[in-house]
Design an enzyme around this catalytic site. Sequence first.
Site, PDB file in Angstrom:
ATOM      1  N   TYR A   1      -2.692  -1.364  10.291  1.00  0.00           N
ATOM      2  CA  TYR A   1      -2.770  -1.712   8.871  1.00  0.00           C
ATOM      3  C   TYR A   1      -1.546  -1.197   8.129  1.00  0.00           C
ATOM      4  CZ  TYR A   1      -4.388  -1.632   4.010  1.00  0.00           C
ATOM      5  OH  TYR A   1      -4.491  -1.796   2.650  1.00  0.00           O
TER       6      TYR A   1
ATOM      7  N   SER B   1       0.845  -1.202   0.000  1.00  0.00           N
ATOM      8  CA  SER B   1       0.000   0.000   0.000  1.00  0.00           C
ATOM      9  C   SER B   1       0.872   1.240   0.000  1.00  0.00           C
ATOM     10  CB  SER B   1      -0.891   0.009   1.246  1.00  0.00           C
ATOM     11  OG  SER B   1      -1.560   1.249   1.395  1.00  0.00           O
TER      12      SER B   1
END
Length: 292
Positions: free
Chosen positions: A198, A185
């Site tokens: 996360y 990400s």
Amino acid sequence: MPLIDPRTRYPAAPFETQPQAFPGLSAEMKPEPDYGEQSYRGSNRLEGLVALITGGDSGIGRAVAIAYAKEGADIALSYLPEEETDAKNVAASVEKTGRACLLLPGDIREKPVCESLVSETLARFGHLDILVNNAAFQHPRENFLEIEDEEWRRHFDTNVHGMFYLTKAALPHLKPGASIINTSSVNTKTPMPILIPYSMTKAAIANFTVGLAGSLVKQGIRVNSVLPGPIWTPFIATGMPPEQHESFGAQAPMGRPGQPAELAGAYVYLADPNNSFTTGALLPVHGGMPQL
């Protein structure tokens, strides 16, 4: 194919507030994401290969499964049992291309499940050529002290440990030319304060990718990662605060969130045997968002 203005190709904010419980269903998204059923055009770049994709029922994994099938690959699809409805829809899309789709429900937080995913794929297709570690868990917290211990562990158990178990189970069966692709990400470099666990797991995935690429290069196995920016998937409904749904993606210079189908080409590129000099790459697809 005619040129398309990327700024206006897909919907932009404002969107409806649409909270869902994890893991979320694609059919309940408004608007429903584009997974490439109509928009992605294949050219047999993966003909005869077999791909195992985790988190393949919706979101990025679903778009990758459809693109790979259109490129000639057979698909083994890993997903949570509660996502069966979405998984069957993916299987139908894959089978429309003339390729086979093996449905493999289970929770990759469990090592035996990961081992079973590999063994069942091999039993069905006889070989495994592409492993896409894509499944993930995300839960926002405005206050760090509100992060529960179990929630913290689930981030790492799903996003990192499951990837480790599955890669370790698959590796003995991967031949030179095989490819491992991990979904990281842009949060790797620009972590969001509401997504600390996360973002940490996504940084770990990027580090794992580069390290493993160096470890496996002498075996002729390539390892790469895609770093998505804001992408319109059920993750938005389940993993972002409702008040952020309306403006989601507006922060990207492109002025809108990306669609899963727009990432599929990156995963195809990294899996394509013709791109044999690409390993250890961290490929951002983020609509022009600046990176540190």
